[in-house]
Scaffold this motif. Structure first.
Motif, PDB file in Angstrom:
ATOM      1  N   VAL A   1      33.747  43.837  37.103  1.00  0.00           N
ATOM      2  CA  VAL A   1      33.452  42.413  37.036  1.00  0.00           C
ATOM      3  C   VAL A   1      32.002  42.221  36.626  1.00  0.00           C
ATOM      4  O   VAL A   1      31.097  42.867  37.168  1.00  0.00           O
ATOM      5  CB  VAL A   1      33.737  41.735  38.391  1.00  0.00           C
ATOM      6  CG1 VAL A   1      33.472  40.240  38.307  1.00  0.00           C
ATOM      7  CG2 VAL A   1      35.169  42.006  38.849  1.00  0.00           C
TER       8      VAL A   1
ATOM      9  N   VAL B   1      36.253  47.481  40.594  1.00  0.00           N
ATOM     10  CA  VAL B   1      37.371  47.136  41.469  1.00  0.00           C
ATOM     11  C   VAL B   1      38.541  48.021  41.063  1.00  0.00           C
ATOM     12  O   VAL B   1      38.916  48.066  39.891  1.00  0.00           O
ATOM     13  CB  VAL B   1      37.768  45.648  41.338  1.00  0.00           C
ATOM     14  CG1 VAL B   1      38.939  45.318  42.254  1.00  0.00           C
ATOM     15  CG2 VAL B   1      36.581  44.731  41.624  1.00  0.00           C
TER      16      VAL B   1
ATOM     17  N   SER C   1      43.883  46.051  46.018  1.00  0.00           N
ATOM     18  CA  SER C   1      42.741  45.339  45.448  1.00  0.00           C
ATOM     19  C   SER C   1      43.094  43.970  44.868  1.00  0.00           C
ATOM     20  O   SER C   1      42.215  43.135  44.686  1.00  0.00           O
ATOM     21  CB  SER C   1      42.103  46.175  44.340  1.00  0.00           C
ATOM     22  OG  SER C   1      41.656  47.410  44.845  1.00  0.00           O
ATOM     23  N   TRP C   2      44.365  43.761  44.558  1.00  0.00           N
ATOM     24  CA  TRP C   2      44.796  42.535  43.884  1.00  0.00           C
ATOM     25  C   TRP C   2      46.073  42.019  44.535  1.00  0.00           C
ATOM     26  O   TRP C   2      46.923  42.797  44.960  1.00  0.00           O
ATOM     27  CB  TRP C   2      45.044  42.801  42.397  1.00  0.00           C
ATOM     28  CG  TRP C   2      43.813  43.268  41.693  1.00  0.00           C
ATOM     29  CD1 TRP C   2      43.433  44.563  41.470  1.00  0.00           C
ATOM     30  CD2 TRP C   2      42.767  42.454  41.177  1.00  0.00           C
ATOM     31  NE1 TRP C   2      42.221  44.599  40.829  1.00  0.00           N
ATOM     32  CE2 TRP C   2      41.790  43.316  40.627  1.00  0.00           C
ATOM     33  CE3 TRP C   2      42.561  41.086  41.096  1.00  0.00           C
ATOM     34  CZ2 TRP C   2      40.629  42.851  40.026  1.00  0.00           C
ATOM     35  CZ3 TRP C   2      41.403  40.617  40.496  1.00  0.00           C
ATOM     36  CH2 TRP C   2      40.459  41.487  39.969  1.00  0.00           C
TER      37      TRP C   2
ATOM     38  N   THR D   1      44.992  37.361  42.223  1.00  0.00           N
ATOM     39  CA  THR D   1      43.637  37.130  42.722  1.00  0.00           C
ATOM     40  C   THR D   1      43.144  38.403  43.407  1.00  0.00           C
ATOM     41  O   THR D   1      43.932  39.274  43.756  1.00  0.00           O
ATOM     42  CB  THR D   1      43.595  35.965  43.740  1.00  0.00           C
ATOM     43  OG1 THR D   1      44.388  36.318  44.876  1.00  0.00           O
ATOM     44  CG2 THR D   1      44.097  34.669  43.124  1.00  0.00           C
ATOM     45  N   ASN D   2      41.836  38.480  43.596  1.00  0.00           N
ATOM     46  CA  ASN D   2      41.262  39.634  44.283  1.00  0.00           C
ATOM     47  C   ASN D   2      41.671  39.625  45.757  1.00  0.00           C
ATOM     48  O   ASN D   2      41.624  38.595  46.414  1.00  0.00           O
ATOM     49  CB  ASN D   2      39.736  39.662  44.136  1.00  0.00           C
ATOM     50  CG  ASN D   2      39.056  38.404  44.648  1.00  0.00           C
ATOM     51  OD1 ASN D   2      39.445  37.281  44.320  1.00  0.00           O
ATOM     52  ND2 ASN D   2      38.020  38.582  45.458  1.00  0.00           N
TER      53      ASN D   2
ATOM     54  N   VAL E   1      34.508  40.825  46.192  1.00  0.00           N
ATOM     55  CA  VAL E   1      33.814  41.503  45.095  1.00  0.00           C
ATOM     56  C   VAL E   1      32.356  41.073  45.202  1.00  0.00           C
ATOM     57  O   VAL E   1      32.029  39.917  44.934  1.00  0.00           O
ATOM     58  CB  VAL E   1      34.405  41.109  43.722  1.00  0.00           C
ATOM     59  CG1 VAL E   1      33.604  41.719  42.589  1.00  0.00           C
ATOM     60  CG2 VAL E   1      35.873  41.498  43.643  1.00  0.00           C
TER      61      VAL E   1
ATOM     62  N   ILE F   1      35.857  40.514  33.026  1.00  0.00           N
ATOM     63  CA  ILE F   1      36.509  41.686  33.609  1.00  0.00           C
ATOM     64  C   ILE F   1      36.656  42.702  32.486  1.00  0.00           C
ATOM     65  O   ILE F   1      37.264  42.410  31.450  1.00  0.00           O
ATOM     66  CB  ILE F   1      37.873  41.333  34.231  1.00  0.00           C
ATOM     67  CG1 ILE F   1      37.677  40.310  35.352  1.00  0.00           C
ATOM     68  CG2 ILE F   1      38.564  42.589  34.755  1.00  0.00           C
ATOM     69  CD1 ILE F   1      38.965  39.814  35.985  1.00  0.00           C
TER      70      ILE F   1
ATOM     71  N   LEU G   1      38.654  35.135  42.782  1.00  0.00           N
ATOM     72  CA  LEU G   1      38.623  35.648  41.411  1.00  0.00           C
ATOM     73  C   LEU G   1      40.054  35.594  40.896  1.00  0.00           C
ATOM     74  O   LEU G   1      40.907  36.388  41.294  1.00  0.00           O
ATOM     75  CB  LEU G   1      38.075  37.078  41.391  1.00  0.00           C
ATOM     76  CG  LEU G   1      37.887  37.742  40.030  1.00  0.00           C
ATOM     77  CD1 LEU G   1      36.982  36.904  39.133  1.00  0.00           C
ATOM     78  CD2 LEU G   1      37.327  39.130  40.198  1.00  0.00           C
TER      79      LEU G   1
END
Length: 143
Positions: free
Chosen positions: A30, A58, A64-65, A78-79, A83, A103, A138
């Motif tokens: 990011v 990330v 992570s997502w 989304t995250n 982050v 990204i 994010l």
């Protein structure tokens, strides 16, 4: 909302409809920008290695997502973890406001995958709290 870069659009089309393959990265990175990096990845990113700024890695992983979900007529992820950038050791972007994110597929240089405007622009000065995207803030949309 993040928009897909020209690079990623081409890679996906070539992967699906032609003989080229597209390998997903094991991490994405990011970045922060002082203007819209555009689909063509124009050079508006803060200077990597200057005043404590670096892209934040990330992992490309379920932890992570979020799972893809409906958002109106689009799909989005989304995250799933915060982050957080490093602590500024000087003014970032010479005191100009940070207005966009990107990204990427690499910690420096590399290919822009997605970019978008921040909900609120921010001037990052020496000693400020590090910029961060809290969980779920994010957002990457497809549609």
């Amino acid at each position: 909302m993040a928009g897909k870069s020209d690079y990623l659009e081409t890679a996906i089309l070539n992967h699906i409809f032609r003989s080229s393959s597209f390998s997903k990265p094991s991490n994405v990175y990011v970045s922060l920008h002082t203007a819209d990096p555009t689909d063509a990845a124009s050079a508006t990113e803060l200077t990597i290695g200057s005043n404590g700024y670096t892209r934040v890695g990330v992992s490309v992983a379920d932890a992570s997502w979020s799972a893809p979900a409906d958002s109106g007529t689009d799909k989005q992820i989304t995250n799933a973890a915060a982050v957080t950038f490093g602590t500024p050791t000087g003014d970032w972007a010479s005191g100009s406001p940070v207005t966009h994110f990107g990204i990427w597929d690499a910690a420096s240089a590399g290919n822009l995958l997605y970019s978008g405007a921040l909900g609120v622009s921010r001037t990052v000065l020496n000693g400020d709290n590090p910029p961060a995207f809290s969980i779920g803030s994010l957002v990457v949309k497809e549609g």
